[in-house]
Every structure is written in C-alpha cells, then in structure tokens.
Scaffold this active site. Sequence first.
Site, PDB file in Angstrom:
ATOM      1  N   GLY A 190       0.831  -1.207   0.000  1.00  0.00           N
ATOM      2  CA  GLY A 190       0.000   0.000   0.000  1.00  0.00           C
ATOM      3  C   GLY A 190       0.859   1.248   0.000  1.00  0.00           C
ATOM      4  N   GLY A 191       2.039   1.138  -0.577  1.00  0.00           N
ATOM      5  CA  GLY A 191       3.019   2.221  -0.509  1.00  0.00           C
ATOM      6  C   GLY A 191       2.660   3.492  -1.260  1.00  0.00           C
ATOM      7  N   THR A 192       1.680   3.431  -2.163  1.00  0.00           N
ATOM      8  CA  THR A 192       1.289   4.664  -2.869  1.00  0.00           C
ATOM      9  C   THR A 192       0.119   5.361  -2.183  1.00  0.00           C
ATOM     10  OG1 THR A 192      -0.184   3.420  -4.325  1.00  0.00           O
ATOM     11  CG2 THR A 192       2.065   3.810  -5.114  1.00  0.00           C
ATOM     12  N   GLY A 193      -0.333   4.815  -1.061  1.00  0.00           N
ATOM     13  CA  GLY A 193      -1.477   5.392  -0.359  1.00  0.00           C
ATOM     14  C   GLY A 193      -1.098   6.564   0.530  1.00  0.00           C
ATOM     15  N   GLY A 232       0.909   5.135   3.357  1.00  0.00           N
ATOM     16  CA  GLY A 232       1.930   4.270   2.777  1.00  0.00           C
ATOM     17  C   GLY A 232       3.125   5.015   2.216  1.00  0.00           C
ATOM     18  N   LYS A 238       0.131   6.950  -9.452  1.00  0.00           N
ATOM     19  CA  LYS A 238       0.743   5.864  -8.675  1.00  0.00           C
ATOM     20  C   LYS A 238       2.027   5.361  -9.329  1.00  0.00           C
ATOM     21  CE  LYS A 238      -3.265   4.200  -6.112  1.00  0.00           C
ATOM     22  NZ  LYS A 238      -4.124   3.041  -5.775  1.00  0.00           N
ATOM     23  N   LYS A 279     -10.616  -5.255  11.437  1.00  0.00           N
ATOM     24  CA  LYS A 279      -9.239  -5.186  11.944  1.00  0.00           C
ATOM     25  C   LYS A 279      -8.992  -6.273  12.993  1.00  0.00           C
ATOM     26  CE  LYS A 279      -8.252  -0.353  10.871  1.00  0.00           C
ATOM     27  NZ  LYS A 279      -7.987   1.005  11.365  1.00  0.00           N
ATOM     28  N   ARG A 308      -6.274  -9.276  13.101  1.00  0.00           N
ATOM     29  CA  ARG A 308      -5.444  -9.546  14.287  1.00  0.00           C
ATOM     30  C   ARG A 308      -5.555 -11.016  14.708  1.00  0.00           C
ATOM     31  NH1 ARG A 308      -5.489  -4.856  18.936  1.00  0.00           N
ATOM     32  NH2 ARG A 308      -4.823  -3.073  17.652  1.00  0.00           N
ATOM     33  N   HIS A 341     -17.578   7.251  13.901  1.00  0.00           N
ATOM     34  CA  HIS A 341     -16.199   7.366  14.364  1.00  0.00           C
ATOM     35  C   HIS A 341     -15.973   8.701  15.086  1.00  0.00           C
ATOM     36  CE1 HIS A 341     -14.558   4.151  11.334  1.00  0.00           C
ATOM     37  NE2 HIS A 341     -15.486   3.694  12.145  1.00  0.00           N
TER      38      HIS A 341
END
Length: 312
Positions: free
Chosen positions: A10-13, A16, A44, A138, A142, A270
């Site tokens: 997810g490095g382009t997020g 990330g 990206k 999530k 986990r 949230h």
Amino acid sequence: MSKSKVLVVGGTGYIGKRIVKACLDQGHETYVLQRPDIGLDIDKIQMLLSFKKQGAHLVEASFSDHQSLVDAVKLVDVVISTISGVHFRSHNILMQLKLVEAIKEAGNIKRFLPSEFGMDPARMGNALEPGRVTFDEKMTVRKAIEEAKVPFTYVCGCCFAGYFVGNLSQLGTLVPPREKVYVYGNGNIKVVYADEDDIATYTVKTIDDPRTLNKTVYLRPPENILTQKQLIEKWEKLVGRELEKCSISAQDFLAPMKELDYASQVGVGHFYHIFYEGCLTNFEAGEDGKEASELYPEVQYTRMDSYLKIYA
C-alpha cells in the site's frame, strides 16, 4: 545491529507513501509492492518510480496470486501494511488475510504491522453500526495474525492531522472554517492528533525494537493531546480573531445519521466515539501497550499550532 529489510504494502497510499519515506530515511532496505493491475494510474506509477529513484526496490505481486505474495515476502524481514480502511476512499482491510497467509507460508518474517494507526479496534467492541465494521475487520486480521503465530506490532491511537486538524475537526471539509465552527458537546474531550509524517517515523522505529514485539504501540505525543476547544483556540490565536461556536449535543449529532449515505454514517460514528466518548484517551496503555513518544523521545514531533500555520 543490522536494520531489517522492509516490504511496504500500500506504498502509494496516504500513509503508505510516508512509511516508504520513513523506511528509506531510517536506513532500511525498502521494498514496495507494485500490483500488476495498477493499469493507467499515472500518479501511482510516477510515485513508485520516485521511490525507485530514492533507492527503494519495486516488487510486483498480486493479491490474486498467492505465490507472488509469498515470493515478495521472502525478500524481507518485516512487512508493513498500509491498506486503506476509510470508507469514502477504498476499504480493503480484509485483503490483509491473504497477506497473513503468505507470511505464514514464507515463514521468515520477524515482524508484521497490519494497517491500523487510528482507534484501537480491541477497545471498540461496543462501537456504533455501521462504523464498527472497521474495527471488526481489523480484529479479524489480528486474530488471523495471532493464530498463525506471526510476530506483530499494532500501531494505533491517534487522529491524522490532515483529516482532523486543518479543518478544526469539522465533518465534510478538510480546510478550516473562517466564521463558524461546530463544537462537539462542550469541546473538552481529550483527543490525540498527529502529523502523518510523525506517525510514519514512529511506526518504522518500532520494527527492530524488541520492546514492541507482540505489543500495541499507542501514538500519543503529549503536547498533541488536546481538546477540540484547545485546537480551535490555537487557530483563533493564529488568525487573530474568534470564530462563532455552535455546540452540538451527542443526541443532535447522531440524529440525522440514518438519512446519510453509508460512508458518511461510518464517519459520523467514528467522530462520535472520538469527540463524545474520548475513545483515544479514556484508557491506560496497560501491560500489552507501549507509548511511542516515551519509547522514542528523540523524535521531534510536529506540534499542532505549528501544523496549523500552513492553513493560515
């Protein structure tokens, strides 16, 4: 001690790209997952190429090709996932289950950091629908990590400054109001805010730290534990004028929820937990928790009055 090799998924997020930079800045050999279905997404592609220019390695792998994920994982010691979990953009938290399977099969990973960074899902068992889906998913990830006996660190506990500070924590905008600001209740619930670059810095510092192995690390920079009212006051001081303040009771805040679209309902839920219940600050870290700024006092984190200056 030699630094771990890291794979960022997810490095382009949003987070990330900052994690990639922090890995490189802290001297880690850094690999970035490149998905073959990136297609014509020029932004990206160019970001990935910029990472390569800075010294990162690009590794092609697909979530629909298990072996390619296993092969990518085998290149490194640590995997950091920053897959998006925000409903108004993209929500892919459960895709990480495929990553856990690949890590389990590869058998070489010393640490896995799943995509978290916000509220601690382990403390959100009573969250409102439909927003609780984020925390439930999530926790599913986990559970898979722990059942597979994959060493982990969970990093969570703060609000991203870009989404919660520049707008004085207003829903539906990312820039500060100039005349009128909505205040949640009395505005005195304590919230934790953090600059996203600092989140990345702290995250990467945990990966070779034995103190954070199989622990939850909370991001709570002490000077950034502020009430909404204090945040508004910082803005007013910066611009030299007071805003009109409209207080919204918890009941009024939740009242229109059912008329909103799904993503907005998630967001409202949230916000309710953060600004009315104080879910980021109403507990102690406990035995299984660590606080990032205590572990790494050398990090000169951004204070929110300084952060707000870019909006003035």
